[in-house]
Write a protein that holds these residues in place. Structure first.
Motif, PDB file in Angstrom:
ATOM      1  N   GLY A 373       0.846  -1.179   0.000  1.00 16.61           N
ATOM      2  CA  GLY A 373       0.000   0.000   0.000  1.00 16.61           C
ATOM      3  C   GLY A 373       0.882   1.229   0.000  1.00 16.61           C
ATOM      4  O   GLY A 373       2.097   1.162  -0.247  1.00 16.61           O
ATOM      5  N   ASN A 398      -5.006  -5.973   6.636  1.00 15.05           N
ATOM      6  CA  ASN A 398      -6.298  -5.274   6.800  1.00 15.05           C
ATOM      7  C   ASN A 398      -6.125  -3.754   6.829  1.00 15.05           C
ATOM      8  O   ASN A 398      -6.754  -3.048   7.622  1.00 15.05           O
ATOM      9  N   ASN A 399      -5.245  -3.270   5.963  1.00 17.73           N
ATOM     10  CA  ASN A 399      -4.956  -1.840   5.836  1.00 17.73           C
ATOM     11  C   ASN A 399      -4.332  -1.234   7.087  1.00 17.73           C
ATOM     12  O   ASN A 399      -4.172  -0.012   7.172  1.00 17.73           O
ATOM     13  N   SER A 401      -0.997  -0.812   8.987  1.00 16.24           N
ATOM     14  CA  SER A 401       0.444  -0.924   8.781  1.00 16.24           C
ATOM     15  C   SER A 401       1.144  -0.791  10.130  1.00 16.24           C
ATOM     16  O   SER A 401       1.030   0.231  10.810  1.00 16.24           O
ATOM     17  N   PRO A 430     -11.022  -6.519   6.762  1.00 15.89           N
ATOM     18  CA  PRO A 430     -10.574  -5.254   6.168  1.00 15.89           C
ATOM     19  C   PRO A 430     -11.669  -4.196   6.232  1.00 15.89           C
ATOM     20  O   PRO A 430     -12.853  -4.516   6.368  1.00 15.89           O
ATOM     21  N   TRP A 449      -4.478   3.148   0.314  1.00 17.12           N
ATOM     22  CA  TRP A 449      -3.917   3.935   1.417  1.00 17.12           C
ATOM     23  C   TRP A 449      -4.019   3.144   2.712  1.00 17.12           C
ATOM     24  O   TRP A 449      -5.038   2.524   2.991  1.00 17.12           O
ATOM     25  N   VAL A 450      -2.967   3.137   3.512  1.00 16.53           N
ATOM     26  CA  VAL A 450      -2.949   2.366   4.755  1.00 16.53           C
ATOM     27  C   VAL A 450      -2.907   3.301   5.955  1.00 16.53           C
ATOM     28  O   VAL A 450      -2.573   4.481   5.840  1.00 16.53           O
TER      29      VAL A 450
END
Length: 579
Positions: A373, A398-399, A401, A430, A449-450
């Motif tokens: 990402g 799951n986004n 980071s 997610p 985007w994370v």
């Protein structure tokens, strides 16, 4: 068993027999003491399931700043930092086979690594005929530059650094690189035009390649460890079949094959019978680099496909058959079907030593997306950020980071109930459900985007957890090898595309699935694992592609205490390193 190990190794050649040997039992295990003399580093023996002694506080099974911090002390090491020592005490329970020990600070594990061999206790036996001898095969990577500088480049520009110049077997590049030796061994005719001849090319060079010397009609065990940083690997022995008998220190149903595939951190024990004519045979490895678009179009693959070699040398073969060694035909770099067929064909050895039935009831269901990402550029000059559209590259589950704390270990923060270090809101799914493997979404700015943070997942003692890992297509689709510290898990199923709970649940192997500690999620696909959270402490879960760890492809599980003193996290040892 007690072993004192000095890891003063400045990116040098890995000694092929840098082993830690151990015998275990069928019941409560036996105690092991390791004393490490280290410059700033932490050591992990990935896959050792630690129960009973210093649960969780032993780094063997955790990560430096998850369980404790970098070892630093008095004196000066080769890197200008201090030396210190730390004693690990732990039990080995319910495991036999080969595991991987390595540094777990930065990219130090490029050369600070080895095999951890667990054999049956005296009086117990392998579930197959005992081999006549055994040999370690450690597949590593050769970087013709500073590993430390490569990691700094990644963290500064937010993009993947240059890849390695080649794979190695027990520290040697083998015969197919001009720099392998001052002279060249006999080579197959079709390689004559592609490799420069350093000298006259006559005569075999005896010290530039790792050799396994064998006798005819014997059975040998190869304990193969994939110690690469950022690459999967194929491995093949010319003219010989291999029988897989264990993976990640868990016995398997014997599986006969002519090719094996390993992700970084995985181990495989194979048996090989020397039933061919006396000669020299190459044992070769090559990158398996599954960069391929989900629609089946191969991606631009710039990796060097030169095979890295070692030799299987029959007794007296140089006298009876002095011809060039035989080279196996290796798959292409991106041969996804060959890799998937091998990885999905392995099964556990039902009712074998240490076998436990698959838990049928699941307490906690998780669906976790894995992939790359982006985040905002961290520099004022946006041109310094080399992600898509001048963003900073990241990676996430799951986004989310993951950011590792730098001033205190997660385990210490948990044990001492220190707030503000982490949150326990790692999501079970997610934030958005979409077509995860649709290549048209690879650069979708609304999805890739994370969110940066230190989010962990809390589990109750003895809960059964089932996780569906779903690879995504963002930026570059890859096969992410996910490693869970502190536990073995059952691999129930794996496949391509988006996981379908209606149809794909029918594929679950609940009878004799393979057990691992690292699962290579198929590129553009998914994998399902199941494990029981019976090991109190803080346990890291991360991608074993080393460049994805600092980008955030990780999280941690906090397993709460059980009802007895034996299932309660003990206090840290007196020499526990502080940040």
């Amino acid at each position: 068993m007690k072993r004192n190990t000095n890891l003063n190794n400045k990116w040098g050649r890995q000694h092929p027999h840098n082993l830690i040997n151990h015998s275990t039992t069928n019941n409560n295990g036996s105690s092991t003491v390791l004393e490490w003399l280290l410059s700033c580093a932490s050591i992990g023996c990935k896959g050792v399931v630690l129960l009973g002694i210093n649960i969780g506080f032993c780094i063997l099974g955790s990560l430096g700043i998850v369980s404790h911090c970098c070892l630093k002390g008095q004196g000066v090491g080769w890197d200008g930092m201090g030396w210190n020592n730390f004693t690990y005490r732990f039990n080995v329970n319910g495991q036999e086979g080969t595991l991987f020990w390595h540094a777990h600070t930065g990219w130090h594990r490029a050369t600070v690594h080895g095999a951890f061999v667990i054999r049956p206790k005296k009086g117990n036996f392998y579930p197959f005929p005992k081999p006549d001898a055994e040999f370690p095969i450690i597949i590593g990577e050769w970087f013709n530059t500073s590993i430390v500088n490569l990691e700094k480049q990644l963290l500064f520009y937010g993009n993947g650094p240059n890849y390695s110049q080649g794979l190695t077997i027990n520290g040697w590049l083998g015969d197919f690189y001009p720099c392998s030796s001052s002279r060249r061994r006999f080579l197959p005719q079709d390689y004559q035009s592609t490799i420069e001849l350093p000298n006259d090319g006559e005569g075999p060079v005896l010290d530039d390649i790792y050799k396994v010397e064998v006798k005819s009609n014997k059975t040998y065990m190869l304990r193969i460890v994939c110690a690469t940083l950022n690459n999967h690997a194929f491995f093949k022995v010319a003219s010989h079949l291999m029988t897989v008998v264990a993976i990640d220190a868990v016995y398997t149903t014997p599986y006969i094959t002519d090719i094996i595939v390993l992700a970084p951190g995985q181990t495989i024990d194979i048996l090989i019978t020397t039933d061919q004519k006396p000669a020299s045979y190459y044992m070769a490895t090559r990158y398996y680099y599954p960069l391929i678009r989900v629609d089946g179009v191969p991606a631009n693959n710039t990796r060097d496909d030169t095979p890295q070699t070692s030799l299987l040398v029959y007794e007296d073969s140089t006298k009876s058959n002095p011809s060039a060694p035989i080279l196996p035909n290796l798959p292409e770099l991106s041969d996804v079907p060959v890799a998937f067929n091998f990885l999905s064909s392995l099964k556990g050895l039902e009712n074998g030593p240490h076998w436990a039935p698959v838990p049928q009831h699941v307490d906690e269901h998780m669906f976790i997306t894995t992939g790359l990402g982006v985040t905002d550029c961290i520099h004022e000059d946006k041109y310094l950020c080399q992600g898509p559209n001048f963003t900073f590259m990241a990676a996430a589950l799951n986004n989310a980071s993951f950011i590792l704390p730098t001033n205190i270990s997660l385990l210490e923060a948990y044990y001492n109930k220190i707030i503000g270090i982490y949150t326990t809101d790692f999501p079970n799914e997610p934030p958005k459900i979409f077509d995860f493997t649709n290549n048209d979404l690879a650069l979708d700015s609304t999805l890739m985007w994370v969110e940066k943070g230190t989010k962990v997942k809390k589990l109750k003692y003895n809960e059964t957890v089932e996780i569906v890992f779903q690879n995504t297509v963002f930026v570059t689709p890859e096969s992410h090898p996910i490693h869970l510290h502190g536990f073995n898990f059952y691999v129930l199923a794996q496949g391509y595309g988006n996981f379908n709970p209606v149809n794909d649940n029918k594929m679950f192997n609940l009878k004799n699935p393979q057990m691992r500690n690292t699962i290579a999620i198929p590129i553009g696909g998914w994998a399902v694992i199941r494990f029981t959270a019976n090991n109190p402490g803080v346990w890291y879960m991360h991608c074993h592609l080393e460049l994805h760890v600092p980008l955030g492809l990780a999280t941690a599980f906090i397993v709460e205490d059980g009802p007895t003193p034996q299932t309660t996290l003990p206090p840290p040892p007196a020499d526990f390193p502080r940040c």
